[in-house]
Design a protein around this motif. Structure first.
Motif, PDB file in Angstrom:
ATOM      1  N   GLN A   1      -4.567  -0.623  -7.938  1.00  0.00           N
ATOM      2  CA  GLN A   1      -5.708  -0.027  -7.249  1.00  0.00           C
ATOM      3  C   GLN A   1      -6.744  -1.074  -6.867  1.00  0.00           C
ATOM      4  OE1 GLN A   1      -7.661   3.164  -9.392  1.00  0.00           O
ATOM      5  NE2 GLN A   1      -9.456   3.142  -8.071  1.00  0.00           N
ATOM      6  N   ILE A   2      -7.341  -0.875  -5.692  1.00  0.00           N
ATOM      7  CA  ILE A   2      -8.462  -1.688  -5.231  1.00  0.00           C
ATOM      8  C   ILE A   2      -9.571  -0.748  -4.786  1.00  0.00           C
ATOM      9  CG2 ILE A   2      -9.269  -3.261  -3.419  1.00  0.00           C
ATOM     10  CD1 ILE A   2      -6.419  -4.368  -3.273  1.00  0.00           C
ATOM     11  N   ASN A   3     -10.823  -1.051  -5.142  1.00  0.00           N
ATOM     12  CA  ASN A   3     -11.980  -0.347  -4.593  1.00  0.00           C
ATOM     13  C   ASN A   3     -12.717  -1.311  -3.677  1.00  0.00           C
ATOM     14  OD1 ASN A   3     -11.335   1.881  -6.096  1.00  0.00           O
ATOM     15  ND2 ASN A   3     -12.980   1.638  -7.589  1.00  0.00           N
ATOM     16  N   VAL A   4     -12.927  -0.909  -2.423  1.00  0.00           N
ATOM     17  CA  VAL A   4     -13.510  -1.798  -1.425  1.00  0.00           C
ATOM     18  C   VAL A   4     -14.451  -1.024  -0.512  1.00  0.00           C
ATOM     19  CG1 VAL A   4     -11.533  -1.449   0.124  1.00  0.00           C
ATOM     20  CG2 VAL A   4     -12.941  -3.495   0.389  1.00  0.00           C
ATOM     21  N   GLN A   5     -15.495  -1.695  -0.045  1.00  0.00           N
ATOM     22  CA  GLN A   5     -16.395  -1.106   0.936  1.00  0.00           C
ATOM     23  C   GLN A   5     -15.879  -1.410   2.341  1.00  0.00           C
ATOM     24  OE1 GLN A   5     -20.124  -3.036   1.560  1.00  0.00           O
ATOM     25  NE2 GLN A   5     -21.071  -1.290   2.603  1.00  0.00           N
ATOM     26  N   ILE A   6     -15.746  -0.372   3.171  1.00  0.00           N
ATOM     27  CA  ILE A   6     -15.426  -0.581   4.576  1.00  0.00           C
ATOM     28  C   ILE A   6     -16.636  -1.241   5.234  1.00  0.00           C
ATOM     29  CG2 ILE A   6     -14.887   0.541   6.768  1.00  0.00           C
ATOM     30  CD1 ILE A   6     -13.538   2.765   5.218  1.00  0.00           C
ATOM     31  N   PRO A   7     -16.455  -2.353   5.946  1.00  0.00           N
ATOM     32  CA  PRO A   7     -17.607  -3.078   6.502  1.00  0.00           C
ATOM     33  C   PRO A   7     -18.425  -2.244   7.485  1.00  0.00           C
ATOM     34  CG  PRO A   7     -15.619  -4.432   6.557  1.00  0.00           C
ATOM     35  CD  PRO A   7     -15.181  -3.047   6.201  1.00  0.00           C
ATOM     36  N   TRP A   8     -19.740  -2.437   7.427  1.00  0.00           N
ATOM     37  CA  TRP A   8     -20.636  -1.773   8.377  1.00  0.00           C
ATOM     38  C   TRP A   8     -20.360  -2.216   9.810  1.00  0.00           C
ATOM     39  CZ3 TRP A   8     -23.248   2.367   7.202  1.00  0.00           C
ATOM     40  CH2 TRP A   8     -23.749   2.571   5.919  1.00  0.00           C
TER      41      TRP A   8
ATOM     42  N   ASP B   1      -7.186  -1.733  11.904  1.00  0.00           N
ATOM     43  CA  ASP B   1      -6.013  -2.177  11.147  1.00  0.00           C
ATOM     44  C   ASP B   1      -6.476  -2.778   9.832  1.00  0.00           C
ATOM     45  OD1 ASP B   1      -4.124  -1.516  13.132  1.00  0.00           O
ATOM     46  OD2 ASP B   1      -4.523  -3.391  14.204  1.00  0.00           O
ATOM     47  N   MET B   2      -5.845  -2.361   8.730  1.00  0.00           N
ATOM     48  CA  MET B   2      -6.234  -2.840   7.406  1.00  0.00           C
ATOM     49  C   MET B   2      -5.020  -3.402   6.681  1.00  0.00           C
ATOM     50  SD  MET B   2      -7.785  -0.656   4.192  1.00  0.00           S
ATOM     51  CE  MET B   2      -6.127  -0.117   3.710  1.00  0.00           C
ATOM     52  N   LYS B   3      -5.231  -4.477   5.944  1.00  0.00           N
ATOM     53  CA  LYS B   3      -4.164  -5.010   5.091  1.00  0.00           C
ATOM     54  C   LYS B   3      -4.766  -5.644   3.849  1.00  0.00           C
ATOM     55  CE  LYS B   3      -3.569  -9.632   7.210  1.00  0.00           C
ATOM     56  NZ  LYS B   3      -4.589  -9.540   8.258  1.00  0.00           N
ATOM     57  N   VAL B   4      -3.957  -5.706   2.795  1.00  0.00           N
ATOM     58  CA  VAL B   4      -4.336  -6.334   1.534  1.00  0.00           C
ATOM     59  C   VAL B   4      -3.613  -7.664   1.431  1.00  0.00           C
ATOM     60  CG1 VAL B   4      -4.258  -6.159  -0.985  1.00  0.00           C
ATOM     61  CG2 VAL B   4      -4.702  -4.122   0.397  1.00  0.00           C
ATOM     62  N   SER B   5      -4.323  -8.698   1.009  1.00  0.00           N
ATOM     63  CA  SER B   5      -3.714 -10.027   0.879  1.00  0.00           C
ATOM     64  C   SER B   5      -3.990 -10.602  -0.503  1.00  0.00           C
ATOM     65  CB  SER B   5      -4.263 -10.983   1.947  1.00  0.00           C
ATOM     66  OG  SER B   5      -3.985 -10.518   3.247  1.00  0.00           O
TER      67      SER B   5
ATOM     68  N   ILE C   1       0.864  -1.186   0.000  1.00  0.00           N
ATOM     69  CA  ILE C   1       0.000   0.000   0.000  1.00  0.00           C
ATOM     70  C   ILE C   1       0.895   1.228   0.000  1.00  0.00           C
ATOM     71  CG2 ILE C   1      -1.796   1.270   1.234  1.00  0.00           C
ATOM     72  CD1 ILE C   1      -2.622  -1.395   2.526  1.00  0.00           C
ATOM     73  N   ALA C   2       0.662   2.152  -0.933  1.00  0.00           N
ATOM     74  CA  ALA C   2       1.488   3.352  -1.047  1.00  0.00           C
ATOM     75  C   ALA C   2       1.249   4.298   0.129  1.00  0.00           C
ATOM     76  CB  ALA C   2       1.186   4.075  -2.359  1.00  0.00           C
ATOM     77  N   GLY C   3       2.231   5.126   0.447  1.00  0.00           N
ATOM     78  CA  GLY C   3       2.043   6.166   1.454  1.00  0.00           C
ATOM     79  C   GLY C   3       0.963   7.126   1.011  1.00  0.00           C
ATOM     80  N   GLY C   4      -0.013   7.383   1.840  1.00  0.00           N
ATOM     81  CA  GLY C   4      -1.152   8.224   1.448  1.00  0.00           C
ATOM     82  C   GLY C   4      -2.015   7.564   0.392  1.00  0.00           C
ATOM     83  N   GLY C   5      -1.931   6.241   0.306  1.00  0.00           N
ATOM     84  CA  GLY C   5      -2.603   5.521  -0.774  1.00  0.00           C
ATOM     85  C   GLY C   5      -4.026   5.108  -0.506  1.00  0.00           C
TER      86      GLY C   5
ATOM     87  N   SER D   1     -10.686   3.757  -2.055  1.00  0.00           N
ATOM     88  CA  SER D   1      -9.748   3.255  -3.054  1.00  0.00           C
ATOM     89  C   SER D   1      -8.390   3.094  -2.394  1.00  0.00           C
ATOM     90  CB  SER D   1      -9.644   4.215  -4.242  1.00  0.00           C
ATOM     91  OG  SER D   1     -10.863   4.278  -4.957  1.00  0.00           O
ATOM     92  N   ILE D   2      -7.759   1.956  -2.611  1.00  0.00           N
ATOM     93  CA  ILE D   2      -6.430   1.682  -2.084  1.00  0.00           C
ATOM     94  C   ILE D   2      -5.461   1.661  -3.255  1.00  0.00           C
ATOM     95  CG2 ILE D   2      -5.005   0.046  -0.799  1.00  0.00           C
ATOM     96  CD1 ILE D   2      -7.629  -1.083   0.383  1.00  0.00           C
ATOM     97  N   PHE D   3      -4.417   2.486  -3.180  1.00  0.00           N
ATOM     98  CA  PHE D   3      -3.422   2.559  -4.247  1.00  0.00           C
ATOM     99  C   PHE D   3      -2.094   1.978  -3.759  1.00  0.00           C
ATOM    100  CE2 PHE D   3      -6.497   5.872  -5.173  1.00  0.00           C
ATOM    101  CZ  PHE D   3      -6.725   5.706  -6.530  1.00  0.00           C
ATOM    102  N   GLY D   4      -1.368   1.362  -4.663  1.00  0.00           N
ATOM    103  CA  GLY D   4      -0.086   0.786  -4.309  1.00  0.00           C
ATOM    104  C   GLY D   4       0.479  -0.019  -5.461  1.00  0.00           C
ATOM    105  N   SER D   5       1.208  -1.073  -5.143  1.00  0.00           N
ATOM    106  CA  SER D   5       1.803  -1.931  -6.168  1.00  0.00           C
ATOM    107  C   SER D   5       1.611  -3.391  -5.792  1.00  0.00           C
ATOM    108  CB  SER D   5       3.295  -1.631  -6.317  1.00  0.00           C
ATOM    109  OG  SER D   5       3.977  -1.829  -5.092  1.00  0.00           O
ATOM    110  N   GLY D   6       1.468  -4.224  -6.793  1.00  0.00           N
ATOM    111  CA  GLY D   6       1.269  -5.645  -6.558  1.00  0.00           C
ATOM    112  C   GLY D   6       0.026  -5.972  -5.780  1.00  0.00           C
ATOM    113  N   LEU D   7      -1.026  -5.171  -5.925  1.00  0.00           N
ATOM    114  CA  LEU D   7      -2.253  -5.352  -5.143  1.00  0.00           C
ATOM    115  C   LEU D   7      -3.122  -6.496  -5.671  1.00  0.00           C
ATOM    116  CD1 LEU D   7      -3.273  -1.620  -4.545  1.00  0.00           C
ATOM    117  CD2 LEU D   7      -1.978  -3.130  -3.027  1.00  0.00           C
ATOM    118  N   ALA D   8      -2.923  -6.867  -6.919  1.00  0.00           N
ATOM    119  CA  ALA D   8      -3.674  -7.974  -7.507  1.00  0.00           C
ATOM    120  C   ALA D   8      -2.880  -8.514  -8.696  1.00  0.00           C
ATOM    121  CB  ALA D   8      -5.064  -7.522  -7.957  1.00  0.00           C
ATOM    122  N   ASP D   9      -3.238  -9.711  -9.135  1.00  0.00           N
ATOM    123  CA  ASP D   9      -2.544 -10.327 -10.268  1.00  0.00           C
ATOM    124  C   ASP D   9      -3.129  -9.908 -11.606  1.00  0.00           C
ATOM    125  OD1 ASP D   9      -0.861 -11.775  -8.561  1.00  0.00           O
ATOM    126  OD2 ASP D   9      -2.336 -13.377  -8.346  1.00  0.00           O
ATOM    127  N   THR D  10      -4.311  -9.294 -11.570  1.00  0.00           N
ATOM    128  CA  THR D  10      -4.990  -8.945 -12.806  1.00  0.00           C
ATOM    129  C   THR D  10      -5.940  -7.783 -12.565  1.00  0.00           C
ATOM    130  OG1 THR D  10      -6.336  -9.854 -14.632  1.00  0.00           O
ATOM    131  CG2 THR D  10      -6.921 -10.520 -12.388  1.00  0.00           C
TER     132      THR D  10
END
Length: 212
Positions: free
Chosen positions: A76-83, A92-96, A3-7, A27-36
């Protein structure tokens, strides 16, 4: 995944906010966030797309829930923060991707974090708020709103509602999910009359404010 700084940004406006709210899109910006690159097309948002997932955890509150994904790509990833995170101050958030995860990022949360969904108008390249008139036609240069007319503004992050909707699920119409706190909307510096504010029926996690 990194996840990029300020991403982490508001998915509607693109702003890097000082805080986010349960239920909103980010939206989460960074590198290697997905394979496609893949966009989800359907009703209920999935827990993962192309093996990519986003988790939200607060050990002190004993809360651990997955985000609901709408879009993934390498950068980039677009995700809904859970209710389920409603009422928490941080998470705490992480991308896997499979067994590989990014560093954990502390995400500040607040009750609401409103921002308008926007679009660029073809031909004029002007940026407008995503809005409909009383006939459900898009407000644009060719179809401007006039005084006294009803308009529907589409908003991200308006906060808690009285009728709960599951994370990633389509909002219903009977009953409607109304915001616990009615927002103040100003147009040209003047306060508009808010007729309704809540989740838009038939859409996942998008709010709309119906005003005159």
């Amino acid at each position: 995944p990194t996840i990029a700084g300020g991403g982490v940004r508001d998915a509607a406006s693109g702003d890097a906010s000082a805080g986010f709210s349960a239920g909103q899109y980010i939206s989460i910006f960074g590198s290697g966030l997905a394979d496609t690159l893949k966009v989800f097309a359907g009703s209920e948002l999935p827990l993962s797309i192309a093996r990519t997932s986003v988790s939200f955890d607060n050990e002190a509150a004993r809360v651990s829930v997955p985000g609901r994904l709408q879009f993934v790509s390498i950068g980039q990833i677009n995700v809904q923060i859970p209710w389920e995170l409603e009422g928490l101050a941080t998470v705490d958030m992480k991308v896997s991707i499979g067994d590989f995860s990014s560093a954990v990022l502390l995400l500040p949360l607040r009750t609401a974090n409103p921002s308008f969904f926007e679009y660029f108008e073809s031909g004029t390249n002007r940026r407008y708020v995503a809005a409909l008139d009383a006939e459900f036609q898009v407000l644009s240069t060719a179809n401007p709103v006039v005084r006294g007319q009803v308009a529907q503004l589409f908003v991200n992050g308006l906060g808690p509602v009285d009728t709960k909707v599951g994370s990633g699920q389509v909002s219903g119409s009977n009953p409607l999910s109304r915001n616990n706190s009615v927002p103040e909307v100003r147009i040209g510096g003047r306060v508009a009359q808010v007729l309704f504010s809540g989740l838009a029926p038939g859409i996942v996690a998008v709010s709309y404010t119906h005003l005159r």
